[in-house]
Write an enzyme that holds these catalytic residues in place. Sequence first.
Site, PDB file in Angstrom:
ATOM      1  N   ARG A   1     -17.697  -3.675  17.795  1.00 45.57           N
ATOM      2  CA  ARG A   1     -16.795  -4.843  17.031  1.00 45.57           C
ATOM      3  C   ARG A   1     -15.415  -4.932  18.477  1.00 45.57           C
ATOM      4  O   ARG A   1     -14.880  -3.209  17.855  1.00 45.57           O
ATOM      5  CB  ARG A   1     -16.873  -4.513  15.844  1.00 45.57           C
ATOM      6  CG  ARG A   1     -16.186  -5.889  15.863  1.00 45.57           C
ATOM      7  CD  ARG A   1     -15.832  -5.909  14.495  1.00 45.57           C
ATOM      8  NE  ARG A   1     -17.845  -5.960  13.505  1.00 45.57           N
ATOM      9  CZ  ARG A   1     -17.812  -5.551  12.621  1.00 45.57           C
ATOM     10  NH1 ARG A   1     -16.805  -4.132  12.277  1.00 45.57           N
ATOM     11  NH2 ARG A   1     -19.178  -4.936  12.845  1.00 45.57           N
TER      12      ARG A   1
ATOM     13  N   CYS B   1      -0.011   4.855   6.568  1.00 40.11           N
ATOM     14  CA  CYS B   1       0.169   4.915   8.160  1.00 40.11           C
ATOM     15  C   CYS B   1       1.020   4.125   9.063  1.00 40.11           C
ATOM     16  O   CYS B   1       1.175   2.747   8.677  1.00 40.11           O
ATOM     17  CB  CYS B   1      -1.729   3.548   7.816  1.00 40.11           C
ATOM     18  SG  CYS B   1      -2.524   4.489   6.608  1.00 40.11           S
TER      19      CYS B   1
ATOM     20  N   CYS C   1     -19.437   1.796   8.398  1.00 37.91           N
ATOM     21  CA  CYS C   1     -19.044   0.852   9.662  1.00 37.91           C
ATOM     22  C   CYS C   1     -17.488   1.509   9.746  1.00 37.91           C
ATOM     23  O   CYS C   1     -16.786   2.151   9.111  1.00 37.91           O
ATOM     24  CB  CYS C   1     -17.873  -0.817   8.919  1.00 37.91           C
ATOM     25  SG  CYS C   1     -16.786  -1.746  10.071  1.00 37.91           S
TER      26      CYS C   1
ATOM     27  N   CYS D   1     -19.033  -6.863   3.569  1.00 40.68           N
ATOM     28  CA  CYS D   1     -18.733  -5.240   4.344  1.00 40.68           C
ATOM     29  C   CYS D   1     -17.694  -5.172   3.433  1.00 40.68           C
ATOM     30  O   CYS D   1     -17.022  -6.809   3.391  1.00 40.68           O
ATOM     31  CB  CYS D   1     -19.392  -5.410   5.470  1.00 40.68           C
ATOM     32  SG  CYS D   1     -18.023  -4.291   5.870  1.00 40.68           S
TER      33      CYS D   1
ATOM     34  N   CYS E   1     -16.034  -8.945   5.556  1.00 37.49           N
ATOM     35  CA  CYS E   1     -15.815  -8.365   5.702  1.00 37.49           C
ATOM     36  C   CYS E   1     -14.351  -8.477   4.333  1.00 37.49           C
ATOM     37  O   CYS E   1     -13.275  -8.835   4.915  1.00 37.49           O
ATOM     38  CB  CYS E   1     -15.496  -7.387   6.543  1.00 37.49           C
ATOM     39  SG  CYS E   1     -14.963  -5.786   6.156  1.00 37.49           S
TER      40      CYS E   1
ATOM     41  N   CYS F   1       0.653   0.477  10.314  1.00 37.86           N
ATOM     42  CA  CYS F   1       0.104  -0.033   9.354  1.00 37.86           C
ATOM     43  C   CYS F   1       1.357  -1.368   8.677  1.00 37.86           C
ATOM     44  O   CYS F   1       2.277  -1.161   7.571  1.00 37.86           O
ATOM     45  CB  CYS F   1      -0.897   0.246   8.168  1.00 37.86           C
ATOM     46  SG  CYS F   1      -1.473  -1.547   7.156  1.00 37.86           S
TER      47      CYS F   1
ATOM     48  N   CYS G   1       1.016  -1.247   0.247  1.00 37.08           N
ATOM     49  CA  CYS G   1      -0.189  -0.010   0.621  1.00 37.08           C
ATOM     50  C   CYS G   1       0.550   1.287   0.150  1.00 37.08           C
ATOM     51  O   CYS G   1       1.736   1.246   0.567  1.00 37.08           O
ATOM     52  CB  CYS G   1      -0.528  -0.026   1.272  1.00 37.08           C
ATOM     53  SG  CYS G   1      -2.028   1.300   1.014  1.00 37.08           S
TER      54      CYS G   1
HETATM   55  N1  SAM Z   1      -6.561   0.087   2.979  1.00 40.19           N
HETATM   56  C1  SAM Z   1      -7.977   0.458   3.601  1.00 40.19           C
HETATM   57  C2  SAM Z   1      -7.801   1.786   4.279  1.00 40.19           C
HETATM   58  O1  SAM Z   1      -7.188   1.847   4.666  1.00 40.19           O
HETATM   59  O2  SAM Z   1      -8.999   2.008   5.050  1.00 40.19           O
HETATM   60  C3  SAM Z   1      -8.579  -0.659   4.404  1.00 40.19           C
HETATM   61  C4  SAM Z   1      -7.859  -1.539   5.366  1.00 40.19           C
HETATM   62  S1  SAM Z   1      -7.569  -0.635   6.887  1.00 40.19           S
HETATM   63  C5  SAM Z   1      -6.416  -2.344   6.947  1.00 40.19           C
HETATM   64  C6  SAM Z   1      -8.502  -1.120   7.866  1.00 40.19           C
HETATM   65  C7  SAM Z   1      -8.089  -0.546   9.432  1.00 40.19           C
HETATM   66  O3  SAM Z   1      -7.318  -1.830  10.444  1.00 40.19           O
HETATM   67  C8  SAM Z   1      -7.144   1.508   9.537  1.00 40.19           C
HETATM   68  O4  SAM Z   1      -8.173   1.487   9.460  1.00 40.19           O
HETATM   69  C9  SAM Z   1      -7.150   0.790  10.982  1.00 40.19           C
HETATM   70  O5  SAM Z   1      -8.179   0.928  11.769  1.00 40.19           O
HETATM   71  C10 SAM Z   1      -6.840  -0.978  11.057  1.00 40.19           C
HETATM   72  N2  SAM Z   1      -5.691  -1.588  11.426  1.00 40.19           N
HETATM   73  C11 SAM Z   1      -4.791  -1.478  10.496  1.00 40.19           C
HETATM   74  N3  SAM Z   1      -3.201  -2.047  11.065  1.00 40.19           N
HETATM   75  C12 SAM Z   1      -3.439  -2.440  12.430  1.00 40.19           C
HETATM   76  C13 SAM Z   1      -3.045  -2.313  13.293  1.00 40.19           C
HETATM   77  N4  SAM Z   1      -1.668  -2.756  13.384  1.00 40.19           N
HETATM   78  N5  SAM Z   1      -3.824  -2.907  15.026  1.00 40.19           N
HETATM   79  C14 SAM Z   1      -4.679  -2.469  14.540  1.00 40.19           C
HETATM   80  N6  SAM Z   1      -5.056  -1.518  13.848  1.00 40.19           N
HETATM   81  C15 SAM Z   1      -4.927  -2.275  12.813  1.00 40.19           C
HETATM   82  C1  DTB Z   2     -10.557  -2.599  11.230  1.00 40.65           C
HETATM   83  O1  DTB Z   2     -11.382  -1.457  11.655  1.00 40.65           O
HETATM   84  N1  DTB Z   2     -10.230  -3.444  11.825  1.00 40.65           N
HETATM   85  C2  DTB Z   2      -9.995  -4.076  10.707  1.00 40.65           C
HETATM   86  C3  DTB Z   2     -11.283  -4.184   9.568  1.00 40.65           C
HETATM   87  N2  DTB Z   2     -11.567  -3.370   9.895  1.00 40.65           N
HETATM   88  C4  DTB Z   2     -11.035  -4.423   8.090  1.00 40.65           C
HETATM   89  C5  DTB Z   2      -8.668  -4.911   9.948  1.00 40.65           C
HETATM   90  C6  DTB Z   2      -7.917  -4.961  11.919  1.00 40.65           C
HETATM   91  C7  DTB Z   2      -6.654  -5.266  10.755  1.00 40.65           C
HETATM   92  C8  DTB Z   2      -5.599  -5.883  11.873  1.00 40.65           C
HETATM   93  C9  DTB Z   2      -4.481  -5.545  11.295  1.00 40.65           C
HETATM   94  C10 DTB Z   2      -3.900  -6.649  10.152  1.00 40.65           C
HETATM   95  O2  DTB Z   2      -3.987  -7.732  10.480  1.00 40.65           O
HETATM   96  O3  DTB Z   2      -2.775  -6.370   9.597  1.00 40.65           O
HETATM   97 FE1  SF4 Z   3      -2.762   0.826   3.603  1.00 44.16          FE
HETATM   98 FE2  SF4 Z   3      -3.036  -0.127   6.358  1.00 44.16          FE
HETATM   99 FE3  SF4 Z   3      -3.285   2.594   5.607  1.00 44.16          FE
HETATM  100 FE4  SF4 Z   3      -5.066   0.913   4.974  1.00 44.16          FE
HETATM  101  S1  SF4 Z   3      -4.556   1.194   6.969  1.00 44.16           S
HETATM  102  S2  SF4 Z   3      -4.459   2.380   4.264  1.00 44.16           S
HETATM  103  S3  SF4 Z   3      -3.587  -0.596   4.034  1.00 44.16           S
HETATM  104  S4  SF4 Z   3      -1.194   1.828   4.926  1.00 44.16           S
END
Ligand code: SAM
Ligand code: DTB
Ligand code: SF4
Length: 345
Positions: free
Chosen positions: A283, A80, A211, A151, A120, A83, A76
Amino acid sequence: MLDTQTEEKPITLIKSQADLRKEVDASGSWSVAQIEALFNLPFNALMLKAQETHKTYFPEGDVELATLLSIKTGGCPEDCAYCPQAARYDTDVKAEKLMGLEEVLEAAKAAKAAGSNRFCMGAAWREPKDRDIEKVAAMIKGVKALGLETCATLGMLEADQAQALQEAGLDFYNHNLDTSEDFYRSVISTRGYQDRLDTISHVRAAGMSVCCGGIVGMGESREQRAAFLARLANLSPYPESVPINHLVPVAGTPLADQKPLDPFEFVRTIAVARITMPRARVRLSAGRQELGRAVQAMCFLAGANSIFYGEQLLTTGNPEVEQDRALLAELGLKTKQSSKAEVLI
Ligand code: SAM
Ligand code: DTB
Ligand code: SF4
């Protein structure tokens, strides 16, 4: 024997909707100070308030089960800080192509067989291209045909893309605010808070359910957690689903060494989300493995009524299905009735 005073004044746990509305100011919205005041209540008083709200709005007290599948992993372009899927961080996640339709449907069938209500699909995109929307639309149609709620979380959406997903049968779109507006700047620089609000408006305008939640434990203050929940609760209407993620610190990301949040503060966050968004499914999302059984049980007491169900979130782990079944059974929690039949655990 009960004394007369107790008999004459039974304690009522059920608050009227009017009582709950009094907590909100005249404009019908929550101020950050009001939400902070909830956080500052003695723990037991906050838990009681959350339970009253939960009992009023969810008398069945059931727990919804949602299964996640990463349909496009890693690579990506966003930054973030939490992430593992951001290409710029050196993590164990390798970039993969968008999954094929059949593979997605196999995963959805397995989720349904395990008792999930909702499927989802998550993609590590900043935003989908129009050709991606066509492919995801086919997945949505297939998953919906299995009798599951659908979702997706694909990043930012334009209005016409949201419309196309709705027409394919998408029930919910997940797009998080993640944190308060002022803390956001220290976590993400490649897209703004307003971009997120715009995507949420497009999802609403297309007629889908929203959501939307975020992450706690990224180093934000209690006031910033309150400001984050105020933004969610003041969305009009507030989201139907509110995922509260506990940061999973992943090696290679800037937040890898973040000190864990005090577990009681996490439970308080769940309770405040329940009180301020009484009709939402709150959730328990990322980080359940680290929370352990006792803290999760407190979260259910505080009003959490949905979990991600299945061994994997997107790239990080989640409790084993058997462990979750055992925990829910031990706590005497029923799962949400699926559209077909009650799931027995
Ligand atoms: N790329 C899309 C976005 O950012 O909207 C969808 C996937 S993104 C992984 C969805 C959510 O996962 C993020 O907004 C964040 O709240 C959660 N997330 C990602 N990495 C995480 C982590 N290490 N711990 C907790 N939540 C995480
Ligand atoms: C959300 O708020 N939590 C989920 C879902 N929406 C997509 C994702 C959590 C991702 C946690 C880090 C990972 O597994 O990569
Ligand atoms: Fe990309 Fe992760 Fe940010 Fe979603 S949360 S936009 S997958 S870097």
